[in-house]
Design an enzyme around this catalytic site. Structure first.
Site, mmCIF file in Angstrom:
data_model
loop_
_atom_site.group_PDB
_atom_site.id
_atom_site.type_symbol
_atom_site.label_atom_id
_atom_site.label_comp_id
_atom_site.label_asym_id
_atom_site.label_seq_id
_atom_site.Cartn_x
_atom_site.Cartn_y
_atom_site.Cartn_z
ATOM 1 N N SER A 57 1.564 -15.632 38.139
ATOM 2 C CA SER A 57 0.149 -15.373 38.401
ATOM 3 C C SER A 57 -0.715 -16.554 37.992
ATOM 4 O O SER A 57 -1.882 -16.627 38.345
ATOM 5 C CB SER A 57 -0.288 -14.141 37.604
ATOM 6 O OG SER A 57 -0.269 -14.449 36.219
ATOM 7 N N GLY A 58 -0.119 -17.466 37.221
ATOM 8 C CA GLY A 58 -0.924 -18.561 36.672
ATOM 9 C C GLY A 58 -1.445 -18.208 35.287
ATOM 10 O O GLY A 58 -1.960 -19.047 34.570
ATOM 11 N N CYS A 118 0.817 -1.201 0.000
ATOM 12 C CA CYS A 118 0.000 0.000 0.000
ATOM 13 C C CYS A 118 0.869 1.278 0.000
ATOM 14 O O CYS A 118 1.576 1.512 -0.959
ATOM 15 C CB CYS A 118 -0.991 -0.059 1.155
ATOM 16 S SG CYS A 118 -2.344 1.100 0.972
ATOM 17 N N TYR A 119 0.873 2.051 1.081
ATOM 18 C CA TYR A 119 1.724 3.256 1.129
ATOM 19 C C TYR A 119 3.175 2.876 0.804
ATOM 20 O O TYR A 119 3.877 3.611 0.101
ATOM 21 C CB TYR A 119 1.649 3.902 2.518
ATOM 22 C CG TYR A 119 2.520 5.131 2.653
ATOM 23 C CD1 TYR A 119 2.057 6.366 2.247
ATOM 24 C CD2 TYR A 119 3.810 5.037 3.174
ATOM 25 C CE1 TYR A 119 2.860 7.494 2.353
ATOM 26 C CE2 TYR A 119 4.626 6.157 3.278
ATOM 27 C CZ TYR A 119 4.147 7.382 2.873
ATOM 28 O OH TYR A 119 4.948 8.502 2.974
ATOM 29 N N VAL A 144 -1.034 -17.014 31.243
ATOM 30 C CA VAL A 144 -0.243 -17.685 30.210
ATOM 31 C C VAL A 144 1.195 -17.157 30.152
ATOM 32 O O VAL A 144 2.151 -17.939 30.170
ATOM 33 C CB VAL A 144 -0.905 -17.507 28.813
ATOM 34 C CG1 VAL A 144 -0.092 -18.206 27.736
ATOM 35 C CG2 VAL A 144 -2.324 -18.031 28.835
ATOM 36 N N ASP A 145 1.354 -15.838 30.116
ATOM 37 C CA ASP A 145 2.690 -15.280 29.879
ATOM 38 C C ASP A 145 3.666 -15.593 31.018
ATOM 39 O O ASP A 145 4.776 -16.066 30.778
ATOM 40 C CB ASP A 145 2.611 -13.758 29.664
ATOM 41 C CG ASP A 145 1.681 -13.400 28.517
ATOM 42 O OD1 ASP A 145 1.369 -14.301 27.704
ATOM 43 O OD2 ASP A 145 1.242 -12.236 28.428
ATOM 44 N N SER A 146 3.237 -15.325 32.257
ATOM 45 C CA SER A 146 4.181 -15.574 33.356
ATOM 46 C C SER A 146 4.431 -17.067 33.514
ATOM 47 O O SER A 146 5.537 -17.490 33.855
ATOM 48 C CB SER A 146 3.700 -14.940 34.663
ATOM 49 O OG SER A 146 2.560 -15.580 35.178
ATOM 50 N N HIS A 156 -3.808 -5.556 0.433
ATOM 51 C CA HIS A 156 -3.245 -6.028 1.701
ATOM 52 C C HIS A 156 -3.174 -7.555 1.741
ATOM 53 O O HIS A 156 -4.179 -8.215 2.004
ATOM 54 C CB HIS A 156 -4.079 -5.490 2.867
ATOM 55 C CG HIS A 156 -3.876 -4.038 3.085
ATOM 56 N ND1 HIS A 156 -2.866 -3.520 3.866
ATOM 57 C CD2 HIS A 156 -4.505 -2.971 2.558
ATOM 58 C CE1 HIS A 156 -2.898 -2.205 3.829
ATOM 59 N NE2 HIS A 156 -3.895 -1.845 3.038
ATOM 60 N N LYS A 189 1.313 -13.365 21.262
ATOM 61 C CA LYS A 189 0.565 -14.220 22.189
ATOM 62 C C LYS A 189 0.411 -15.668 21.669
ATOM 63 O O LYS A 189 0.608 -16.621 22.411
ATOM 64 C CB LYS A 189 -0.831 -13.616 22.401
ATOM 65 C CG LYS A 189 -1.611 -14.259 23.518
ATOM 66 C CD LYS A 189 -1.172 -13.691 24.819
ATOM 67 C CE LYS A 189 -1.961 -14.218 25.985
ATOM 68 N NZ LYS A 189 -1.596 -13.503 27.213
#
Ligand code: XMP
Length: 545
Positions: free
Chosen positions: A235-236, A85-86, A238-240, A181, A384
């Site tokens: 924390s339980g 595009c641009y 996903v990431d941590s 796109h 993610k």
């Protein structure tokens, strides 16, 4: 990475920059986002050349004063470039082509034809379109300007009824451009086109896999930590969890995790975290049972922002106390492990590889000043879905890796008015019933669609993304077993979304809703009515506070 430094997605302010990087990674090639202002500087760094560069779209017109640009010399470096595009217009203009602003705008799904000229045709050879049949194909357009004349050396490889240059290429110089796109699902051949660019134009081999990533990271963490000690607030989520399991694989008991149970978790959640990460993965975890502390701080507080603030501050206090205690008992701690992921880095301005503004962890929020810990962020490069894939590689159960988002302040922001143990109990019990029923509904839907999990694509968006119950702090009259009741109403929130930024209320079948309401009223003491939230975001938020 044998694919050199991977692909740079040079950002000109387009709304799809993260999506482009994700699509490249889906083709097993590493991609990072580089702001256009930093591009020349980064290229000047020794050994920093990527295997290829993709220019994103952007909101400007190339001929506007102050429009973002790059010098012509950029295109003489021998690095293959794909302008979108641009990005395509910029490349065309800088190299001597002509970009104009026609009267009509092209937006949406548009029929595309191969080659220049009038009438359909499949006669132009093209690296980008190799193996792609455009005899009955559509692409996604969103532009006001277009390329009227391509620069010398370029061929027009496709067009639409209104756009004379839907794509252009100069294969000898490794320069390619598309007006449409390819990164969005509405361009069905888009992923094949990107693969053609990556594999055929840039010579990438596709060795970016989560198995390779995990192996490489484990070695890297071991090398960085070198027998010193690492602390993590688990924390339980996903990431941590993925960050902790990965780091545990690398350094074993040199990793210590704190799991702060603030008493605002869902039913059995605390026990599950301890069971999975403590026993099954054999990690060193301290469970800090701080429910009383949090509840007493929240006593009498009804204002939502105050609740959030109190919980955030109390979390830091607990974390400080526990980390000091650990440091006193076991000697110095050198690193703090955080589950920062790539969208956090990009959104906080760190995508350019310069000095990243490090976002404080949702669950930690701040650190004791005198602890002087180095940050360890092994998932900093991942989206993610890639974090989830690493989690699966590491053997974390799918129901944990694919769990729905859960806010740091927990059930406190789903308990309107004052937070009390009795009200939390109602939320926990009703939420557990809701989760059971919607999980079953989602599973059946995935099976029907042949999808693995919720992946946010058009068809699967019908799956419910986040679902929970709230207690709106109202009581009403009902009748149960011939007797009058005056009990709480429970609210059910179930939404379809891709990233939580916007959402639609989930069109759950009536029979599923009926089962949910029947079970909650019958199985949860103190509840005689169930309400379903029909508000989209915007104007509503997903959480009620
Ligand atoms: P809202 O309610 O703003 O939520 O529409 C959007 C998404 O963010 C989650 N959420 C949070 N997550 N800490 C978090 O880690 C928080 O304080 C927080 N507040 C909201 C929410 O569950 C939804 O997925």
């Amino acid at each position: 990475m044998s694919d050199g430094n991977g692909i740079w997605v040079v950002d000109f302010g387009g709304q799809y920059n993260q999506l482009i990087a994700r699509r490249v990674r889906e083709a097993n090639v590493y991609a990072e986002i580089v702001p256009y202002e930093k591009c020349m500087e980064r290229l000047a760094e020794a050994g920093a050349h990527p295997s290829g560069i993709i220019f994103t779209g952007g909101p400007n017109s190339v001929y506007e004063d102050g429009a973002p640009g790059l010098p012509a010399s950029f295109f003489e470096l021998g690095i293959p470039v794909l302008g979108i595009c641009y990005g395509a217009q910029l490349m065309a203009q800088v190299l001597g082509g002509k970009v104009v602003s026609p009267d009509f705008k092209e937006y949406g799904r548009v029929r595309i034809y191969r080659g220049p000229g009038s009438g359909p045709g499949n006669d132009t050879s093209s690296i980008l379109f190799d193996g792609i049949d455009l005899s009955d194909a559509y692409c996604w357009m969103s532009h006001t300007d277009y390329i009227e004349r391509v620069p010398e050396g370029f061929a027009v490889t496709s067009r639409t009824d209104n756009c004379p240059t839907a794509s252009l290429e100069d294969a000898a110089r490794g320069l390619y451009g598309v007006q449409f796109h390819p990164e969005v699902h509405h361009t069905p051949f888009g992923q094949q086109l990107l693969r053609n660019f990556l594999y055929n134009a840039c010579g990438c081999t596709g060795d970016w896999t989560m198995a390779n990533f995990a192996k490489q990271k484990v070695a890297e963490i071991r090398e960085t930590v070198k027998g010193r000690k690492v602390l993590c607030a688990l924390s339980g989520g996903v990431d941590s969890s993925v960050a902790a399991v990965l780091t545990h694989e690398a350094i074993g008991d040199n990793l210590t995790c704190f799991f702060v149970d603030h008493g605002l978790l869902r039913k059995d959640e605390g026990d599950q975290v301890m069971e999975v990460y403590g026993r099954r993965f054999n990690m060193k975890i301290h469970r800090v049972n701080a429910a009383d502390r949090f509840l007493s701080k929240l006593k009498g507080v009804t204002e939502p922002e105050r609740k959030r603030k109190i919980i955030g501050e109390e979390f830091i206090r607990v974390f400080e106390e526990e980390s000091r205690r650990l440091a006193a008992e076991e000697g110095g701690i050198d690193f703090l492990l955080q589950g920062t992921i790539y969208p956090d880095v990009v959104e906080s301005g760190g995508g350019g590889g310069g000095a990243a503004v490090i976002k404080s962890h949702h669950n930690v929020g701040g650190l004791p000043d005198d602890m002087d810990l180095q940050l360890l962020e092994p998932l900093r490069l991942l989206f993610k879905d890639e974090v989830r894939a690493v989690g699966e590689e590491l053997g974390i159960a799918p129901e944990l890796v694919w769990r729905q988002p859960f806010p740091g302040p927990g059930l406190a922001i789903r308990c309107l008015g004052e937070v009390t143990e009795d009200k939390l109990k109602i939320i926990r019990e009703s939420d557990a019933i809701l989760r059971e029923e919607i999980d079953a509904y989602n599973e059946a839907l995935f099976k029907k669609l042949g999808a693995r999990r919720y992946e946010g694509t058009t068809e699967e968006e019908k799956a419910v993304w986040q679902y929970f119950t709230v207690l709106p702090d109202i009581r009403s009259v009902g009748v149960m077993g011939d007797a009058r009741t005056y009990d709480y109403a429970v609210g059910v929130r179930a939404v379809c979304s891709v990233d939580g930024m916007t959402s639609d209320w989930a069109r759950l079948p009536y029979d599923v809703l009926e089962t949910i309401a029947g079970r909650i009223v019958n199985e949860v003491p103190g509840v005689n009515r169930v309400l379903y939230d029909l508000t989209n975001k915007p104007p509503g938020t997903i959480e009620w506070e």
